[in-house]
Motif scaffolding. Structure first.
Motif, PDB file in Angstrom:
ATOM      1  N   ASP A  17       0.588  -1.373   0.328  1.00 53.56           N
ATOM      2  CA  ASP A  17       0.443   0.123   0.035  1.00 53.56           C
ATOM      3  C   ASP A  17       0.945   1.306  -0.025  1.00 53.56           C
ATOM      4  O   ASP A  17       0.360   2.460   0.130  1.00 53.56           O
ATOM      5  N   ASN A  18       1.962   1.006   0.480  1.00 56.11           N
ATOM      6  CA  ASN A  18       2.833   2.114  -0.117  1.00 56.11           C
ATOM      7  C   ASN A  18       3.522   2.834  -0.940  1.00 56.11           C
ATOM      8  O   ASN A  18       4.092   1.696  -1.431  1.00 56.11           O
ATOM      9  N   GLU A  19       2.619   3.337  -2.075  1.00 58.92           N
ATOM     10  CA  GLU A  19       2.808   3.245  -3.380  1.00 58.92           C
ATOM     11  C   GLU A  19       4.667   3.371  -3.657  1.00 58.92           C
ATOM     12  O   GLU A  19       5.242   3.779  -4.536  1.00 58.92           O
ATOM     13  N   PRO A  20       5.225   5.122  -2.850  1.00 60.41           N
ATOM     14  CA  PRO A  20       6.743   5.197  -3.630  1.00 60.41           C
ATOM     15  C   PRO A  20       7.809   3.942  -3.296  1.00 60.41           C
ATOM     16  O   PRO A  20       8.602   3.347  -4.078  1.00 60.41           O
ATOM     17  N   PHE A  21       7.345   3.348  -2.566  1.00 64.15           N
ATOM     18  CA  PHE A  21       8.021   1.512  -1.408  1.00 64.15           C
ATOM     19  C   PHE A  21       7.903   0.451  -2.933  1.00 64.15           C
ATOM     20  O   PHE A  21       8.927   0.015  -3.401  1.00 64.15           O
ATOM     21  N   ARG A  22       6.431   0.729  -3.363  1.00 62.38           N
ATOM     22  CA  ARG A  22       6.104  -0.459  -4.293  1.00 62.38           C
ATOM     23  C   ARG A  22       7.018   0.074  -5.815  1.00 62.38           C
ATOM     24  O   ARG A  22       7.222  -0.348  -6.503  1.00 62.38           O
ATOM     25  N   GLN A  23       6.848   1.326  -6.279  1.00 68.14           N
ATOM     26  CA  GLN A  23       7.638   1.807  -7.482  1.00 68.14           C
ATOM     27  C   GLN A  23       9.220   1.410  -7.265  1.00 68.14           C
ATOM     28  O   GLN A  23       9.392   0.716  -8.402  1.00 68.14           O
ATOM     29  N   PHE A  24       9.802   2.014  -5.775  1.00 65.65           N
ATOM     30  CA  PHE A  24      11.154   1.288  -6.247  1.00 65.65           C
ATOM     31  C   PHE A  24      11.530  -0.503  -5.884  1.00 65.65           C
ATOM     32  O   PHE A  24      12.120  -0.520  -7.007  1.00 65.65           O
ATOM     33  N   VAL A  25      10.112  -1.422  -5.450  1.00 61.59           N
ATOM     34  CA  VAL A  25      10.589  -3.023  -5.900  1.00 61.59           C
ATOM     35  C   VAL A  25      10.415  -2.724  -6.961  1.00 61.59           C
ATOM     36  O   VAL A  25      10.838  -3.658  -7.852  1.00 61.59           O
ATOM     37  N   ALA A  26       9.126  -2.422  -7.862  1.00 64.01           N
ATOM     38  CA  ALA A  26       8.907  -2.631  -9.103  1.00 64.01           C
ATOM     39  C   ALA A  26       9.793  -2.105 -10.302  1.00 64.01           C
ATOM     40  O   ALA A  26      10.725  -2.754 -11.454  1.00 64.01           O
ATOM     41  N   SER A  27      10.908  -1.122  -9.566  1.00 59.92           N
ATOM     42  CA  SER A  27      11.698  -0.855 -10.424  1.00 59.92           C
ATOM     43  C   SER A  27      13.233  -2.230 -10.349  1.00 59.92           C
ATOM     44  O   SER A  27      13.532  -2.099 -11.825  1.00 59.92           O
ATOM     45  N   THR A  28      13.308  -2.094  -9.251  1.00 59.14           N
ATOM     46  CA  THR A  28      14.401  -3.252  -9.224  1.00 59.14           C
ATOM     47  C   THR A  28      13.862  -4.445  -9.436  1.00 59.14           C
ATOM     48  O   THR A  28      14.745  -5.531 -10.618  1.00 59.14           O
ATOM     49  N   LEU A  29      12.788  -4.600  -9.694  1.00 61.90           N
ATOM     50  CA  LEU A  29      12.196  -6.135  -9.460  1.00 61.90           C
ATOM     51  C   LEU A  29      12.505  -6.264 -11.524  1.00 61.90           C
ATOM     52  O   LEU A  29      12.774  -7.222 -12.229  1.00 61.90           O
ATOM     53  N   ARG A  30      12.612  -5.254 -12.398  1.00 56.37           N
ATOM     54  CA  ARG A  30      12.228  -4.809 -13.440  1.00 56.37           C
ATOM     55  C   ARG A  30      13.976  -4.726 -14.466  1.00 56.37           C
ATOM     56  O   ARG A  30      13.927  -5.282 -15.703  1.00 56.37           O
ATOM     57  N   ASN A  31      14.475  -4.836 -13.675  1.00 53.37           N
ATOM     58  CA  ASN A  31      16.342  -4.727 -13.638  1.00 53.37           C
ATOM     59  C   ASN A  31      16.773  -6.477 -14.097  1.00 53.37           C
ATOM     60  O   ASN A  31      17.880  -6.640 -14.288  1.00 53.37           O
ATOM     61  N   HIS A  32      15.897  -8.168 -13.588  1.00 51.50           N
ATOM     62  CA  HIS A  32      16.626  -9.021 -12.959  1.00 51.50           C
ATOM     63  C   HIS A  32      15.934  -9.176 -14.499  1.00 51.50           C
ATOM     64  O   HIS A  32      13.922  -9.862 -14.476  1.00 51.50           O
ATOM     65  N   GLN A  33      16.651  -9.954 -15.558  1.00 51.26           N
ATOM     66  CA  GLN A  33      15.887 -10.548 -17.467  1.00 51.26           C
ATOM     67  C   GLN A  33      15.129 -11.797 -16.484  1.00 51.26           C
ATOM     68  O   GLN A  33      14.312 -12.419 -17.425  1.00 51.26           O
ATOM     69  N   ASN A  34      15.510 -12.656 -15.497  1.00 48.77           N
ATOM     70  CA  ASN A  34      14.271 -13.483 -15.049  1.00 48.77           C
ATOM     71  C   ASN A  34      13.670 -13.667 -14.370  1.00 48.77           C
ATOM     72  O   ASN A  34      12.391 -14.638 -13.766  1.00 48.77           O
ATOM     73  N   LEU A  35      13.241 -12.263 -14.761  1.00 49.53           N
ATOM     74  CA  LEU A  35      11.711 -12.127 -13.664  1.00 49.53           C
ATOM     75  C   LEU A  35      10.848 -11.319 -14.272  1.00 49.53           C
ATOM     76  O   LEU A  35      11.408  -9.944 -15.119  1.00 49.53           O
ATOM     77  N   ASN A  36       9.150 -11.412 -14.052  1.00 48.57           N
ATOM     78  CA  ASN A  36       8.147 -11.192 -14.757  1.00 48.57           C
ATOM     79  C   ASN A  36       7.534 -10.195 -13.444  1.00 48.57           C
ATOM     80  O   ASN A  36       6.724 -10.944 -13.023  1.00 48.57           O
ATOM     81  N   LEU A  37       7.309  -9.096 -13.868  1.00 48.41           N
ATOM     82  CA  LEU A  37       6.403  -8.134 -13.208  1.00 48.41           C
ATOM     83  C   LEU A  37       5.328  -8.492 -13.506  1.00 48.41           C
ATOM     84  O   LEU A  37       5.262  -7.256 -14.703  1.00 48.41           O
ATOM     85  N   ILE A  38       4.562  -8.851 -13.008  1.00 45.89           N
ATOM     86  CA  ILE A  38       3.121  -8.852 -13.970  1.00 45.89           C
ATOM     87  C   ILE A  38       2.023  -8.450 -13.734  1.00 45.89           C
ATOM     88  O   ILE A  38       1.000  -8.230 -14.120  1.00 45.89           O
ATOM     89  N   GLY A  39       1.633  -7.747 -12.261  1.00 41.48           N
ATOM     90  CA  GLY A  39       0.802  -7.012 -12.355  1.00 41.48           C
ATOM     91  C   GLY A  39       1.666  -6.580 -10.851  1.00 41.48           C
ATOM     92  O   GLY A  39       2.485  -6.683  -9.677  1.00 41.48           O
TER      93      GLY A  39
END
Length: 80
Positions: free
Chosen positions: A11-33
């Motif tokens: 529920d913490n938007e800035p934290f969620r954006q940070f984690v999402a950005s970090t996950l997108r930098n890993h080629q074996n991970l797919n952030l689907i939602g």
């Protein structure tokens, strides 16, 4: 190797954006939602069927039926 499909829930938007950005930098991970509350998390988990749910355990909107649905999803359909 297939990418790990991830649903990010916090529920913490800035934290969620940070984690999402970090996950997108890993080629074996797919952030689907992403979801920002418990009800949205349950709905997205049911619709998207992720391999992994990164879940904030203190979410607003996770009570009663929603909490039972999330537990079922976590225990039987996804890793957490």
């Amino acid at each position: 190797m297939d990418k790990i499909r991830i649903l990010l829930v916090d529920d913490n938007e800035p934290f969620r954006q940070f984690v999402a950005s970090t996950l997108r930098n890993h080629q074996n991970l797919n952030l689907i939602g992403e979801a920002g509350d418990g009800l949205e998390a349950v709905q997205r988990a049911e619709a998207l069927q992720p391999d992994l749910i990164l879940l904030d355990i203190g979410l607003p909107g996770l009570n009663g039926r929603g909490e039972k649905r999330m537990h079922r999803l976590l225990l039987f359909d996804s890793l957490f």
